[in-house]
Design a protein around this motif. Sequence first.
Motif, PDB file in Angstrom:
ATOM      1  N   THR A  36     -16.054  11.317 -59.450  1.00 36.00           N
ATOM      2  CA  THR A  36     -16.221  11.734 -58.055  1.00 36.00           C
ATOM      3  C   THR A  36     -16.001  10.542 -57.119  1.00 36.00           C
ATOM      4  O   THR A  36     -15.027  10.463 -56.394  1.00 36.00           O
ATOM      5  N   GLU A  37     -16.929   9.572 -57.162  1.00 35.47           N
ATOM      6  CA  GLU A  37     -16.828   8.408 -56.275  1.00 35.47           C
ATOM      7  C   GLU A  37     -17.773   7.332 -56.790  1.00 35.47           C
ATOM      8  O   GLU A  37     -18.313   7.449 -57.903  1.00 35.47           O
ATOM      9  N   GLY A  38     -17.977   6.263 -56.001  1.00 31.31           N
ATOM     10  CA  GLY A  38     -18.932   5.228 -56.362  1.00 31.31           C
ATOM     11  C   GLY A  38     -20.256   5.481 -55.668  1.00 31.31           C
ATOM     12  O   GLY A  38     -20.402   6.458 -54.923  1.00 31.31           O
ATOM     13  N   THR A  39     -21.236   4.607 -55.896  1.00 31.73           N
ATOM     14  CA  THR A  39     -22.550   4.814 -55.268  1.00 31.73           C
ATOM     15  C   THR A  39     -22.486   4.577 -53.771  1.00 31.73           C
ATOM     16  O   THR A  39     -23.299   5.091 -53.018  1.00 31.73           O
ATOM     17  N   ARG A  40     -21.525   3.763 -53.339  1.00 30.19           N
ATOM     18  CA  ARG A  40     -21.339   3.551 -51.903  1.00 30.19           C
ATOM     19  C   ARG A  40     -19.871   3.281 -51.609  1.00 30.19           C
ATOM     20  O   ARG A  40     -19.536   2.462 -50.760  1.00 30.19           O
ATOM     21  N   SER A  41     -19.021   3.983 -52.327  1.00 28.29           N
ATOM     22  CA  SER A  41     -17.577   3.769 -52.178  1.00 28.29           C
ATOM     23  C   SER A  41     -16.824   4.975 -52.706  1.00 28.29           C
ATOM     24  O   SER A  41     -17.388   5.795 -53.433  1.00 28.29           O
ATOM     25  N   ASN A  42     -15.566   5.077 -52.338  1.00 31.02           N
ATOM     26  CA  ASN A  42     -14.670   6.043 -52.981  1.00 31.02           C
ATOM     27  C   ASN A  42     -13.856   5.312 -54.045  1.00 31.02           C
ATOM     28  O   ASN A  42     -13.723   4.093 -53.986  1.00 31.02           O
ATOM     29  N   ILE A  87     -22.377  15.160 -46.891  1.00 33.14           N
ATOM     30  CA  ILE A  87     -23.319  14.826 -45.810  1.00 33.14           C
ATOM     31  C   ILE A  87     -23.767  13.390 -46.016  1.00 33.14           C
ATOM     32  O   ILE A  87     -24.225  13.038 -47.110  1.00 33.14           O
ATOM     33  N   LYS A  88     -23.648  12.573 -44.986  1.00 36.14           N
ATOM     34  CA  LYS A  88     -24.067  11.175 -45.135  1.00 36.14           C
ATOM     35  C   LYS A  88     -25.569  11.106 -44.832  1.00 36.14           C
ATOM     36  O   LYS A  88     -26.005  10.702 -43.755  1.00 36.14           O
ATOM     37  N   SER A  89     -26.323  11.585 -45.820  1.00 39.41           N
ATOM     38  CA  SER A  89     -27.768  11.702 -45.663  1.00 39.41           C
ATOM     39  C   SER A  89     -28.448  10.423 -46.131  1.00 39.41           C
ATOM     40  O   SER A  89     -27.903   9.701 -46.979  1.00 39.41           O
ATOM     41  N   SER A 144     -14.330   1.092 -49.326  1.00 40.41           N
ATOM     42  CA  SER A 144     -15.443   1.386 -48.412  1.00 40.41           C
ATOM     43  C   SER A 144     -15.345   0.498 -47.184  1.00 40.41           C
ATOM     44  O   SER A 144     -14.567  -0.454 -47.153  1.00 40.41           O
ATOM     45  N   THR A 145     -16.181   0.831 -46.211  1.00 39.89           N
ATOM     46  CA  THR A 145     -16.252   0.052 -44.974  1.00 39.89           C
ATOM     47  C   THR A 145     -16.468  -1.427 -45.273  1.00 39.89           C
ATOM     48  O   THR A 145     -15.856  -2.279 -44.644  1.00 39.89           O
ATOM     49  N   ILE A 146     -17.341  -1.734 -46.211  1.00 35.83           N
ATOM     50  CA  ILE A 146     -17.641  -3.134 -46.494  1.00 35.83           C
ATOM     51  C   ILE A 146     -16.600  -3.740 -47.430  1.00 35.83           C
ATOM     52  O   ILE A 146     -16.131  -4.855 -47.219  1.00 35.83           O
ATOM     53  N   SER A 192     -16.583  11.890 -47.516  1.00 32.40           N
ATOM     54  CA  SER A 192     -15.222  11.667 -47.031  1.00 32.40           C
ATOM     55  C   SER A 192     -15.186  10.294 -46.351  1.00 32.40           C
ATOM     56  O   SER A 192     -15.527  10.155 -45.184  1.00 32.40           O
ATOM     57  N   GLY A 193     -14.813   9.280 -47.126  1.00 31.60           N
ATOM     58  CA  GLY A 193     -14.864   7.908 -46.630  1.00 31.60           C
ATOM     59  C   GLY A 193     -13.859   7.675 -45.513  1.00 31.60           C
ATOM     60  O   GLY A 193     -12.725   8.166 -45.575  1.00 31.60           O
ATOM     61  N   ILE A 194     -14.278   6.925 -44.513  1.00 29.92           N
ATOM     62  CA  ILE A 194     -13.360   6.574 -43.420  1.00 29.92           C
ATOM     63  C   ILE A 194     -12.268   5.656 -43.990  1.00 29.92           C
ATOM     64  O   ILE A 194     -11.086   5.806 -43.680  1.00 29.92           O
ATOM     65  N   THR A 195     -12.662   4.728 -44.859  1.00 28.07           N
ATOM     66  CA  THR A 195     -11.696   3.821 -45.480  1.00 28.07           C
ATOM     67  C   THR A 195     -10.738   4.601 -46.372  1.00 28.07           C
ATOM     68  O   THR A 195      -9.536   4.320 -46.408  1.00 28.07           O
ATOM     69  N   ARG A 196     -11.277   5.581 -47.108  1.00 31.48           N
ATOM     70  CA  ARG A 196     -10.446   6.439 -47.964  1.00 31.48           C
ATOM     71  C   ARG A 196      -9.325   7.056 -47.145  1.00 31.48           C
ATOM     72  O   ARG A 196      -8.165   7.050 -47.542  1.00 31.48           O
ATOM     73  N   ASP A 235     -17.447  11.031 -35.471  1.00 33.27           N
ATOM     74  CA  ASP A 235     -17.063  12.408 -35.843  1.00 33.27           C
ATOM     75  C   ASP A 235     -17.767  12.806 -37.141  1.00 33.27           C
ATOM     76  O   ASP A 235     -18.239  13.938 -37.286  1.00 33.27           O
ATOM     77  N   ARG A 236     -17.841  11.854 -38.099  1.00 31.61           N
ATOM     78  CA  ARG A 236     -18.517  12.173 -39.368  1.00 31.61           C
ATOM     79  C   ARG A 236     -20.020  12.349 -39.141  1.00 31.61           C
ATOM     80  O   ARG A 236     -20.656  13.207 -39.780  1.00 31.61           O
ATOM     81  N   LEU A 237     -20.587  11.558 -38.212  1.00 34.77           N
ATOM     82  CA  LEU A 237     -22.017  11.722 -37.895  1.00 34.77           C
ATOM     83  C   LEU A 237     -22.266  13.138 -37.364  1.00 34.77           C
ATOM     84  O   LEU A 237     -23.249  13.791 -37.724  1.00 34.77           O
TER      85      LEU A 237
HETATM   86  C1  PLP Z   1     -21.360   7.676 -51.450  1.00 41.93           C
HETATM   87  C2  PLP Z   1     -20.340   6.975 -50.609  1.00 41.93           C
HETATM   88  N1  PLP Z   1     -19.048   7.264 -50.805  1.00 41.93           N
HETATM   89  C3  PLP Z   1     -18.072   6.657 -50.101  1.00 41.93           C
HETATM   90  C4  PLP Z   1     -18.380   5.693 -49.143  1.00 41.93           C
HETATM   91  C5  PLP Z   1     -17.283   5.012 -48.389  1.00 41.93           C
HETATM   92  O1  PLP Z   1     -17.226   5.488 -47.060  1.00 41.93           O
HETATM   93  P1  PLP Z   1     -16.655   4.590 -45.891  1.00 41.93           P
HETATM   94  O2  PLP Z   1     -15.256   4.246 -46.271  1.00 41.93           O
HETATM   95  O3  PLP Z   1     -16.719   5.493 -44.711  1.00 41.93           O
HETATM   96  O4  PLP Z   1     -17.517   3.383 -45.784  1.00 41.93           O
HETATM   97  C6  PLP Z   1     -19.725   5.387 -48.894  1.00 41.93           C
HETATM   98  C7  PLP Z   1     -20.078   4.391 -47.884  1.00 41.93           C
HETATM   99  O5  PLP Z   1     -21.225   4.131 -47.610  1.00 41.93           O
HETATM  100  C8  PLP Z   1     -20.731   6.040 -49.647  1.00 41.93           C
HETATM  101  O6  PLP Z   1     -22.029   5.775 -49.450  1.00 41.93           O
END
Ligand code: PLP
Length: 294
Positions: free
Chosen positions: A189-195, A156-158, A253-255, A215-219, A61-63
């Motif tokens: 705001t958030e992390g580089t790859r996390s909320n 946008i997950k660009s 985050s997902t990881i 909008s993180g799925i894990t969030r 859905d996010r894609l």
């Molecule tokens: C900038 C950013 N914010 C938040 C997230 C966390 O998102 P998710 O919980 O969907 O992995 C990610 C994951 O890659 C991210 O790149």
Amino acid sequence: MNNNTGDDHQMPNPAWIDGKTCDLSEATVRLEDRAYFFGDGIYEAIRVYSKNPFYLQAHLDRLHRSADAINLKLPYSDEEISSACSDLIRLSGYDEAYIYMQVSRGVAPREHSFPKNAKPSMSIYVREIPSAMIEQVARPAACITVPDERWMNCYIKSVNLLPNCLARQQAVEAGASEAILYRPGGVVTEGTRSNIFAVIGGEVRTHPESNLILSGITRRIILDIIASLRIPCREEAFTLEELPSASEVWVTSTISELQPVAGINGSAVKGNLPGEYAKAVKAEFKKEVDSVRA
Ligand SMILES: Cc1ncc(COP(=O)(O)O)c(C=O)c1O
């Protein structure tokens, strides 16, 4: 424990490019691919637990949302993508892995505006999660704070991730594992790859969904767990100024799932690790994961 020795294991890291499967080491993209030239593409990363993708539909859905935001038509249906993911997981033989999928606007001579006839291209692969990464996210995180220099469309997950890479490199060079990003006024705001979540005044806070965060799925999963546990929570941004008063800070985050933060810029986050709320939320998150493992 990751395991790729199952009987059905055929390829350690299988990749799928527009319907064709090959080993990841042999997968190639064309030089004139727009994702390569311009970062003109979007992606998703999905966790696999016991061979089952976790919240695959939420990621799809996010894609779709990312694709709509950049006027890109996804070249495959959700059913086709899901089926490719299942095939790749089976081929890999991995129990614990992640799926990476990327969609590019396609191949065309280098011109910034959209090409008329380019066909969007999609690639998917499955990789084992490196044990070093699993070990790293099992430990409390050390963070630094870095100005958020990204564009204004972070929902946008660009694949344009250069500011994220630069900030994360700063964290690594400082001996930290994540950079907490902030906008003018110190708004986190958030992390580089996390909320990022913080418990301030007994209340869980995280930046609301907006153009300033992904909008993180894990969030979302964690916010739903927090609601089910009736933990006080507000989707309202907090500032760098408020952070020292936080009794818990989390990276999600997902990881990393929910990773408690031990220190920020060298100062310890006060309170136990994991904190009371982190412990309760992590226990419920584990149940969610166990339900897909079953
Ligand atoms: C900038 C950013 N914010 C938040 C997230 C966390 O998102 P998710 O919980 O969907 O992995 C990610 C994951 O890659 C991210 O790149």
